[in-house]
Design an enzyme around this catalytic site. Structure first.
Site, mmCIF file in Angstrom:
data_model
loop_
_atom_site.group_PDB
_atom_site.id
_atom_site.type_symbol
_atom_site.label_atom_id
_atom_site.label_comp_id
_atom_site.label_asym_id
_atom_site.label_seq_id
_atom_site.Cartn_x
_atom_site.Cartn_y
_atom_site.Cartn_z
ATOM 1 N N GLY A 117 0.798 -1.222 0.000
ATOM 2 C CA GLY A 117 0.000 0.000 0.000
ATOM 3 C C GLY A 117 0.826 1.265 0.000
ATOM 4 O O GLY A 117 0.371 2.313 0.439
ATOM 5 N N LYS A 118 2.061 1.186 -0.532
ATOM 6 C CA LYS A 118 2.947 2.349 -0.463
ATOM 7 C C LYS A 118 3.024 3.100 -1.791
ATOM 8 O O LYS A 118 3.174 4.311 -1.816
ATOM 9 C CB LYS A 118 4.352 1.895 -0.046
ATOM 10 C CG LYS A 118 4.394 1.295 1.359
ATOM 11 C CD LYS A 118 5.746 0.644 1.648
ATOM 12 C CE LYS A 118 5.754 0.010 3.038
ATOM 13 N NZ LYS A 118 6.999 -0.760 3.281
ATOM 14 N N VAL A 119 2.972 2.352 -2.879
ATOM 15 C CA VAL A 119 3.219 2.942 -4.187
ATOM 16 C C VAL A 119 2.109 2.503 -5.136
ATOM 17 O O VAL A 119 1.770 1.321 -5.192
ATOM 18 C CB VAL A 119 4.583 2.446 -4.733
ATOM 19 C CG1 VAL A 119 4.751 2.827 -6.182
ATOM 20 C CG2 VAL A 119 5.712 3.007 -3.895
#
Lengths: 339, 339, 339, 339
Positions: free
Chosen positions: C295-297
């Site tokens: 869920g970071k990029v």
């Protein structure tokens, strides 16, 4: 200044997979991650190839493997019916294996050395290993001599390497040779780029001095013969160390059968040990899934292992050796197809 | 489900080095570090090869270079007298160059794809590039047809590729072809493992259907011919993209001359663009200093560049193109030696 | 025996991206394959970040970039509003940038050298580059002196580097410094592992001699501050050179916002230039798709380029510089949030 | 659509080096070449460190090692007095070790997966391994809770990790934890970039909700403490897995002692297992010979091994374990220096 003797002192010793039961170690890799898990899978797939009654095994060799101490791994594979055909670079088969069959040795060296000094002493370097170039020249010449004794016509590399095995049978000084063992066990060896090694020097010498009538090397015949083996074998597994010509050539035989309008399955099993990266798009590091788009390799049992061969090959091969499924295999002796 | 047309939409476009004067950029790399500085040096040494009146240039090609958009870089090198002989893998020369000469194209793809679906659609994948396998089969067949028209005897790859150039001259649909340009400019092309590519399928088809009398491929003759070129050229520089057989084969000709008791200098200049690592001991990543221990390469002007070819080759070649020293070179036309 | 002067002769010169309009070259990479195509995409995505009115740009730096001639690339990025926050290793910011700000230089060297001799001469080596260790010791000491002048409390690295910028403003001898320019332009710089560099020596000296009351470095505060910037910026793009702590730290702020129960989008754009391999499972080479599972990029505009930074960074950054979309960006001046 | 349970089925199992006597295998690597020989040397040097009465051993950890099945290798090293201090990335110590100490598991996965689907299911991926993000959030929160209970002042990572060990002692659900074992055995653990991991989320939460008075992380104190250990230990050997901050930080303590005008020897032994390449000039792949120019590492007993850690670390560590020289070592218990 150092002398040649100062450099050429300790000899490379080949690992003996028979002495190391690596099954528990390799099985402990099964539930780990990254390359340990991949190595386990590759070992398992190789063992499955040997257990599968219908599967013939083709071994592909690239890289300076035999000078690095892996020669006897392959000697044992041939002796113990763990491989049915070999496709290799020339350096491994001629400069390294036939060379040791003639009684010569590789030496422990270092990459932290002055290469100009080595050249002056006629010492050749492979990363951290040394070779006495005077020994290697004798190897070149021996190939030339074998040429001189043969009927003057085109030869596949397999045919010529069979002659080298016959030579070692008579004149060899070290029976721990893949060329020799393959000759005795009717395991065909192909070197599709056969002039690209020490043998090339022998051929150049032979053709230069026999411009009109001479031995020639037919690499198309190599491809035809390996295709015939695929037709005969039908189901196949491939075990690749490194990439290069042996990898591509062996994968291509599936397509060659198709070109001859013969239906054969893709290689059912495929494993590769390599450090090559896929991101430059070159063949050596290309994934086996990519090979599947070409209709060459099935994706059910394929595994790449990102590891350097001197560490990974003894583990993969040793696992299958100690599993013992090779004991129940029938010998293919594909070399007899061409006698 | 997708159709073939969904995948094969955008075609690869080859970079045109003539349009990009990269001299200022590459010169700004000179006083940096790491691979920028190495790339500058490689470019400078290539330019020095072209400036050196006595130096013949041998280009070595490995990797999927032409499908990746580098074909016209080499077309321009041949047209502009920036190279005197080429040693290559078969895939570059046959599957990619001759293939495009027949009017076919490579397509922009992606590695994030289902290879089984590609196989069902007869699309072959090279990392992020697609090929229509039906086109490639026509390429295979064309090689087979050329075989059928030739006198039945052993050929060097150079001889056969010359026939392919002649074929393109008559039947080609795209003049931007290295095989064609080299034919027109008498630049010999060698593919030492010539059966290991699309051509192999043509040869297998030819030999299978003509078991008694057929064209054969003599890779020993390749080596002899390149050795003769070295004897004729005397001073040489080598420009290597990737490693593999072309790198080894070309370095070896220095030793081959020695085996024939002819004195020639080592390759005076040597540059290599590669991502291969030296730590696995294999040839592709082996340093040019190591090659010097074998007496193959001089260490005064040698430079390896650790970079992927699609980025680095246009910079190195473009630098030398725009420097313009090729304008004053005499043409070697080594292919005429064998006519 | 050689003296220090024999080794420290030629200085590294930083590339000036303003002088090289690489747009046509990089656009010619668009329809090629492999890393050329990837590099084009990365350049395009960086330009899109600058064109996107809502996107703040975070630059992540790892590797010996500034000693290698890339310092002025980042100086120009800061000066021209092409970056809104920087996350870096300590060596780049202190040992290399602040060091040059103090008037010192890096020197052109070679990796083919006797390191024991270098040590005796107090020359430090970074691959093919030399540093005068006596200069570096002055850099260490300067950090220690800055410590001595500050209020004794925990500091984020950003706060401390702001003090270093102030120091250069007064005492600096070379205005081509990222620390200085970032100070002038209110671009915050974070070094999450700030004691792991030349600065660490200054801090150790300071804390050793001031055991009771001293400056401390709060890396948790670093993380909190960058999280606050993400909350303020909302939409972000990240431009990563190399991996390591800066890559991980910057990707993590998305999750940190979630931990604070603040909703923010993933990084909308993400590009990385690296030679790291994904196959060892480590963070540096891990794909941006993998980061997406965390869920970071976001995966719409993400591109990794497999290339060494000295060649690739000038092309990617130069492309965006000459495109000129930075001219229409509003300045974020995130450093003002903390003043 | 798949559910979380479909993905999270098989758990990673840690290898037990005690069960595999790899001495004969590793010794058979001694007289081979390339990485097999290097691995033997690294194993021998590690064993020499343990045999050397005066040598304290510092272990440096980087990469996703513990999620990959290497956790218990280090647990055994700590239990059996084979290591005296640890310097690590945060992910290994918090996200992976402390996480498993809390009773959570890592799962066997694959890189051939849709990351967007994983994200929707709250599954995080590390190459071919999965983590339940809900578990990881509990790990983050636990760090936050520990913060809340502590005196509000700056802490070194070592101090904080000691508190984590104490927490596991009371509340842990899995005693196979390095944090726990190190706590019991007084082996200090340093994480110089401690906010760059799951712990960072806990700290951000803590500081956000306690803006005025809170726990802070002093990475300068980390460096000072490790320097004090070097002063106390005097003779040291370092065993590095991967590069990054742990490698640099640990090498730097030699210089830190010098900055304090205390004379200590360079690290006497140094081994590193890594796949990083030296040609990009970055720290992770930089040679130990290069470190010697900086006065950090002695070159008499240094060895880099180019291999992925999951395969190589069990061999190197297992060799030393079964050699048994750790049985005669005195315990250093450096953590007691700070109690």
């Amino acid at each position: 200044m150092s002398t040649k003797k100062d450099y050429l002192k300790e000899t490379i010793q080949h690992i003996d997979i028979k002495k190391h039961n690596v099954i528990p170690l390799v099985e402990s890799f099964k539930d780990m991650a990254f390359q340990a898990r991949n190595l386990y899978r590759a070992a398992k797939y190789y063992d499955m190839m040997l257990e599968d009654k219908n599967c013939s095994v083709i071994l592909c060799l690239a890289g300076s493997l035999f000078s690095a101490g892996l020669k006897n791994v392959v000697v044992d594979m041939v002796r113990n019916n763990m491989v049915d055909a070999i496709v290799s670079t020339g350096a491994i088969i001629v400069d390294q294996d036939f060379f040791e069959g003639l009684g010569f040795k590789h030496y422990i060296g270092t990459q932290w050395v002055n290469d100009n000094e080595l050249r002056d002493l006629m010492i050749d370097r492979i990363y951290d290993t040394y070779i006495d170039e005077e020994d290697l020249r004798i190897c070149d010449e021996t190939v030339g001599k074998i040429c001189d004794t043969l009927e003057k016509r085109p030869y596949s590399s397999r045919e010529f390497i069979w002659e080298m095995g016959k030579y070692l049978d008579k004149h060899g000084k070290n029976k721990e040779s893949v060329v020799y063992e393959a000759y005795k066990n009717n395991v065909p060896i192909f070197v599709p780029a056969f002039s690209d090694c020490s043998a090339g020097f022998g051929f150049v010498h032979h053709q230069w001095h026999n411009p009109d009538k001479h031995v020639s090397l037919d690499s198309a015949k190599d491809f035809l013969e390996l295709t015939k083996i695929k037709l005969e074998a039908f189901e196949t597994g491939i075990f690749m160390i490194g990439g290069g010509v042996p990898k591509n050539f062996t994968q291509d035989v599936v397509v060659a059968c198709d070109v001859l309008e013969k239906e054969v399955p893709m290689h059912k099993y495929a494993i590769q040990i390599t450090v090559a990266d896929e991101r430059d798009g070159a063949l050596s590091g290309s994934t086996l899934k990519e090979a599947s788009s070409w209709g060459k390799v099935d994706t059910t049992y394929e595994q790449m292992v990102y590891a350097e061969a001197t560490i990974a090959m003894p583990l993969v091969t040793g696992y299958a050796y100690h599993k013992g499924n090779w004991k129940n295999r029938k010998k293919r002796e594909f070399a007899k197809m061409f006698l």
